[in-house]
Structures are given as C-alpha cells and as structure tokens.
Design an enzyme around this catalytic site. Sequence first.
Site, PDB file in Angstrom:
ATOM      1  N   LYS A 101      -2.960  -5.562  -0.198  1.00 17.57           N
ATOM      2  CA  LYS A 101      -3.125  -5.953  -1.770  1.00 17.57           C
ATOM      3  C   LYS A 101      -1.822  -5.466  -2.328  1.00 17.57           C
ATOM      4  O   LYS A 101      -1.234  -6.032  -3.343  1.00 17.57           O
ATOM      5  CB  LYS A 101      -4.403  -4.861  -2.292  1.00 17.57           C
ATOM      6  CG  LYS A 101      -4.423  -4.860  -3.730  1.00 17.57           C
ATOM      7  CD  LYS A 101      -5.622  -4.021  -4.112  1.00 17.57           C
ATOM      8  CE  LYS A 101      -5.753  -4.184  -5.744  1.00 17.57           C
ATOM      9  NZ  LYS A 101      -6.840  -3.288  -6.172  1.00 17.57           N
ATOM     10  N   GLU A 135      -5.888  -1.289  -0.900  1.00 14.87           N
ATOM     11  CA  GLU A 135      -7.313  -1.143  -1.124  1.00 14.87           C
ATOM     12  C   GLU A 135      -7.738  -2.363  -0.188  1.00 14.87           C
ATOM     13  O   GLU A 135      -9.183  -2.534  -0.041  1.00 14.87           O
ATOM     14  CB  GLU A 135      -7.757  -1.282  -2.331  1.00 14.87           C
ATOM     15  CG  GLU A 135      -7.217   0.094  -2.998  1.00 14.87           C
ATOM     16  CD  GLU A 135      -7.797  -0.039  -4.639  1.00 14.87           C
ATOM     17  OE1 GLU A 135      -8.120  -0.880  -5.195  1.00 14.87           O
ATOM     18  OE2 GLU A 135      -7.965   1.346  -5.016  1.00 14.87           O
TER      19      GLU A 135
HETATM   20  C1  BGC Z   1      -4.747  -0.363  -7.675  1.00 16.50           C
HETATM   21  C2  BGC Z   1      -4.659   1.202  -7.398  1.00 16.50           C
HETATM   22  C3  BGC Z   1      -4.342   1.883  -8.798  1.00 16.50           C
HETATM   23  C4  BGC Z   1      -5.434   1.174  -9.831  1.00 16.50           C
HETATM   24  C5  BGC Z   1      -5.291   1.632 -11.345  1.00 16.50           C
HETATM   25  C6  BGC Z   1      -5.927  -0.812  -8.212  1.00 16.50           C
HETATM   26  O1  BGC Z   1      -5.946  -2.060  -8.484  1.00 16.50           O
HETATM   27  O2  BGC Z   1      -5.055  -0.948  -6.137  1.00 16.50           O
HETATM   28  O3  BGC Z   1      -3.479   1.498  -6.680  1.00 16.50           O
HETATM   29  O4  BGC Z   1      -4.236   2.992  -8.811  1.00 16.50           O
HETATM   30  O5  BGC Z   1      -5.541  -0.261  -9.575  1.00 16.50           O
HETATM   31  O6  BGC Z   1      -4.257   1.253 -11.804  1.00 16.50           O
END
Ligand code: BGC
Length: 809
Positions: free
Chosen positions: A618, A497
């Site tokens: 990330k 992300e």
């Molecule tokens: C992560 C995602 C994950 C979400 C919920 C985020 O911080 O980047 O991959 O699905 O958290 O756990």
Amino acid sequence: MTPPPESRWVLRYEGFDPAAEALRESLCALGNGRFATRAAAPESRADGVHYPGTYAAGVVDRRVDHAAGRTVANESIVNLPDWQSLTLRIEDGDWLDLGALTVSGYVQELDLRRGVLARRFVVEDPAGRRTRVAQRRLVSMADPLLAALECTVVAENWSGRLTARSGLDGRVTNCGVARYRGLSGQHLLVEESTSGSGLLGLVVRTVQSRLRVGLAARHRVLLDGVEQAPDRRTTDQEGTAAEDLAVDLAPGRVLTVQKVVALCTSRDRAIGEPGEAALQEVRRAPDLDALLARHVRAWAHLWRRCDVEIDGPPRTSLVVRLHVFHLLQTVSAHSVDLDVGIPARGLHGEAYRGHVFWDEVFVLPFLVLRLPAVARAMLLYRWRRLPQARAAARAAGSRGAMYPWQSGSTGREESQTVHLNPRSGRWLPDNSALQRHIGLAVAYNTWRYHEATGDLDFLVDHGAEMILDIAACWADLATYDPVDDRYDICGVMGPDEYHDALPDRAEPGLDDNAYTNVMAAWTLIRALDSVELLPAGRRGELLDGLGIGEQDLQRWEHVSRRLRLCWHADGILSQFRGYEELAEFDWAGYRQRYGDISRLDRILEAEGDSPNRYKLSKQADVLMLFHLLTADEFYAVLDRLGYPHDRTTIPRTVAYYLDRTSHGSTLSRVVHAWVLARSDRAQAWDYFLEALESDVDDVQGGTTGEGIHLGAMAGTLDLLQRGFTGLQTRDDTLGFDPYLPEALTGMRFRLRYRDHPEVEVAITHQTLTVGGGGPGLPLLPLRVRDDAYRVDPRGTLEVRLRRRRAERS
Ligand code: BGC
C-alpha cells in the site's frame, strides 16, 4: 478581463461546483489549533453537497454500535454546533439557496497570509432582483476562543426589506463520512439555548464523554458603514439559538452583518463553565475589524517563523504554504495545554474519527525546528498515556509500554476491529492494530526532539521514560531462536496495511517485518544511550521505578545485536519473512482493468482474492527505514546486527520496492520522494509534486473532503526542509548537505535550533547561506557536507557548494 496573476498566497476558486464543494470545505477550512471550521457556505446545512463541520481538539465522544455481528465502540471527534449559520431573504421570499437562483461571479478566496476566507457572488431571483453578497470569515489565531463572519449585501436593482437570519445551530450530527453512516453519529445533546439582549447562547453536551461546549454570538449591523439598530426577532427552533435581523435596503446601499462568536469547551483551561464563559467572551470581544487586525498580526508572526519560501512555479509555492497553513491550524501554541495529539486528518473532517496514528512522525520534524513547545506538547500527549500503553503491553504478555495504533482521548486502542469494503459491501476483520511499530515512532520522535532541541529536561522528566518503556516492550516481544542465535518479532504488521497475514496462515500477523525489527534495534540502542545521558540520581530512580535491572539492559544489548532480518537471495532486504515466496502482481493488467489501483486491498477482496498473496504494498514499508534513518545510521544498525552489506544495499532495495507500491496512502509518495532525493533528483521532484497535489487535487477521489491528510502535507514540508537540504541535527551540530532538485532553484526559511531562535537559511544550487539571530548568542556549530564551521550569529556565512561528482559526470 485579464486573469489575476497566479498568487503564491491566495487559494482561489471560481464558480460554484457542487461536486467539488466537500473538497473546498476541507481545503479552505479555518482553524487555530484549538478548533477548526470547514468552509461550508454559511447558508447551508448538511445536505449531501455541503457539510458544515466544526471540531475542537480533544472534544470526542464514544458510541457503541452493532455491526457485522459485533459490538463496535468508536470514539469520534464531535461535530459541534454550526456557528457560521447565516442566511438571507428579501421580504418574505425564500431563504438563500444558490441552487434555485441564477448565480454569477462566484469566487472563493483563502488568503493564507492573513488567515481569512472570502466568498463573493451575485444572485438573481426569478423576479429579476439582483443582490451582491460578499462574506469573509476567520477563526482567530490571536484570540483562540473567537471566530467571526461578516456578510455584506448590496441590493443592485431593488428596494425592500432584507432579513439576515443568523444562529448557532446545534442540530448537527456526525455524518460527514458516508461509510460511517451506518453507525451512531448522534453525539450532542442541546442543554440550553438563549437569545435576547443582542446575544445568542447555546450549550451542548456530548452524550458519553459528557463534555460541555458553550457557544455565544453577537451581531452588529451597519448600513453604508453606519451602525444600525435593526429589527431583531428571536427565531430559536429546537436545538438552535437564532435571530432575524431586518433592515430596509435600496439600490446601491451596503448592508453589513458582523457576527462574532465564542466557542468554549469544558476541556479549556481557566474559563470556568463553558456556557457562561462563551457569553462573557463574546461580550468583551473586540469588534470584527479589531479582531481581524489582531488575527492577521498573529498570522504574520507565525509566517515569520514558519514560512517556507521557494523559487519555483507560483502554484507549487502556494500549495507549500497551504500545507504550512493547515498544519498550524491543526496544532499551534493554542493546542499546547489541551493534552491532544496530532490527528491524522486535521481538525478538518470526520475521517478516521479524529484519531491519532503514527503520522506525527511526518509532522514533528517541522514543528521541532520552529515551534518546539508545540512539539513537546504533542510528545507529552503520548507520555500521559503511558499507563494505558503499559496495560496494553501487559495484556500482550510483555512488560513496558505498547502504544495503540489509533489513539484518542485515553490512549486505549481505537482501531476498528471490522471495516467495510465499499466495493464489495462486505464487513471484514481489521487487523491494523497489529501495527505495533507505532511505539517505535513515539520513541523515534522523542529522540529526534531531544537531538534537535537539546532539551535535556524533557528527556530526564518524560522522554527517557517513554523510550525505556517502549524498548522494554520490544525486548520482551522478541523471542529467542537458539538455533540461529537470532531474535524474532512475530505476529505484527508493518506500515504496509495490505499485508496482514501470510497467505497460507489462518492467524493474522507477520514475522520479522524489516521495518519493525530495524527500528526496534535502533530504539533499543537509543534506550541504552538514554540511560547514559541521565544524571546518576535520576537514572537510578527511573530504572528502579520501571523495574528495569542490569540483566534487562544486557538483554536489550543482546537483542539489539541479534534481531533477525530476512534477505532475498539477491540481497534485497525482505519486507517480512515469507515475502520472497509471494507471487508477483500483474500491475499492468490491473491498471488496464481498473485505472486507479491505489486501493488494491478493496479491489482484490471484491474479486475474492487478497493482497496477502502478492508482492505489492500500500505504501512504503521497508523504504520507511531510509526515510527515518540516514544511510549511515541504517548501515550502523546492520553492522551491529551482523548483516553484511555494501553501499548498493540501499539503492537496490529502493529500486525493488519502488516498483511494487500502489500508493494507497498519501504518505507513500512523500517517502518515495525522500528515498530518491539523493539518487534520482528528477524522479524525487516528481514524487514531491505528486505528494504536494494529494489534497489540493484530491488524488484519492473524495477522501480530502472528509479531512486533510496532515501527514502528507507536513511530509512535503519536511522534504523541503530536510529531504532536499540534507538538514540534520545529530551530534550537537546543525548539518546540511544540500542537493536541490533542478526545478527548485532556491529556498529560504527560518529555523529555531537550540540556543538559536532564528537561524535564517537560504539555499540555491550554488550556495548555502546561514545567519541571523543577532548579538548575544553563542556561535552556531554548523556542518556543510564534510566541512565544519562556527557561525557568528551577528552575521551570515555563505558557503559555496561544489557540484557533486554525479552532477559533473
Ligand atoms: C495509512 C497509515 C496512516 C493512516 C492515517 C492509512 O491509510 O496506511 O500509515 O497512519 O492512514 O493517515
């Protein structure tokens, strides 16, 4: 006193630590897959230290706010009335407040085996009166509408009247996550509160979704084990139903207040009106001891199926069980009829508002091999939301189905459009909804469920429809480049992300994200396989109904062979087109400056910079491929796409990205442990241990208090059951290729594989033993490394594991 031996079953805390209270409330939360309650002190209200929270699966509410000049509509899991509410006072003194008293012997124990939370302490007031308090509570795994709390009080050195005030407190809001507090947190309207005739009742309704929730409570008071008729006084205040129960105490006498509670919602089946149902349930509920016995038995059954027993330090074993425990408290047989998905943060807090992300990709493998009916129900949650996913695909200009990155009650996109960077105080655009790869996870989960269970009916009736429509969407999203004879998928985000755009491009989205493109190719191939697996009649109906023709299938075939992957000059698979040109990041410098750099997105934005400029991520992005696909599957996709590779392609790619990840998600270490499980067992084990500590140690510094990280918890279990054992369910065979880390000397668990409801597996460095099941079952097709066996279910088979070449050298 010698400390108690370290337990493999009991999570124990000593002393009261206000700073750790939110964390303990999440980690000691109790639930049954239908609802869960944080382990807040019963005498507390939300006050910055304590946060009583009860959440029922699927009980959500949408509120609209204005933030950063935009209208923001958020659907949130709703904090329900506090059923635990219970406080004490001596004579007409102050109500119990640990902060104002001298507290000693404070202990909190979560017994995982029995699903019981205990709390004990002694308080002394300024007048020198010492009172011993012990509490235990449960959320019943056997009677899913019921929960109970017992409070035992001993007057150590005083005589007088003790009053217990117990209630159902509807004056709660959603305010458990600091950064959401600027937005509406009021979701409940109290409709009715009743008391009298020994019962309390409270009915609330959610503001927008108009769901009704009924709670009822019944109390029993005992003195030295003998039931009493205490003085009862109704003390309802606005929004609560409560009563005072008063008894005279003398030194050494033991007063016990037992509170049995029912919680019913208008989303439950076969209960009628929730308020009446709760009263009726609580009236006919067994007494606490009987309730407890039934609950403990239900947990014993679950542990029989789901325990993962490891030989290793007790602490490791305990945390593994804690993860099983919270997984089963979030989704269980009691979730099956509720039409709910797997919330990323459990039913343990308000982080991510109870939304469902792709984290089920980490959770389902554990469920599929133990509680397939639960796994199936979670897939059906997705299937029922196909119409929304189709509407989303149409809005994006494609056919088929496009699942939302964050999903809630309806399956519409629940991702925020803006989010707050607490470090800079700025509201920023949130492009995470561009993580279209969520649909690939849905298709992947559906296919793996089919492989593991052989449940063809599910594929025929529901699964294939999802896989085909997801494939149809990707085939349309792929645009053809005639110059290179390649398809591109543009304007998306991968799992990382921290990258949502190229540094020099105004519009969000990246092109040819490797994870997305490989999984899209894989999904298209599985869609073509699914068509073949369908009986002819159903095949015709489904293709016809979905408007998929022969030409479409040909295009799928073509796209699955010609999707583009980008490669760095040295043969590393590039995370997306343009990644290679990004700047290297100064990891050492930033670590030195900031210490914890997991949230580099926030750090860089606060500095006026952006992670988009750097080679950093990330969490595992390209490396997710090696988590979801075996090396053979991955290389088969490369072959099909016509990209050359050799056996070093994966290890070199792994090494490259390992060095460039900040682990801003708890999922990241799970994946890193996985991808190293074969090549570097020591490092894999270290990552495993780090992933294991994510929640118990609150490694993100405060986030676990807002809800557990269910994906990481389940991911660590999957590392044990599949990662280190090489367990596979492909080709109608249960396959193993164990490669246990040195520190893990042995492990035992039970699996359900197809017609075999109880396959017992024991693995050490030397042997793999498979057996169990009993007479009347077919032979179990087993593969251990390259050797095939057929296990007679009346006995066990022990296979000696030869040492691997890498180990010998
Ligand atoms: C992560 C995602 C994950 C979400 C919920 C985020 O911080 O980047 O991959 O699905 O958290 O756990």
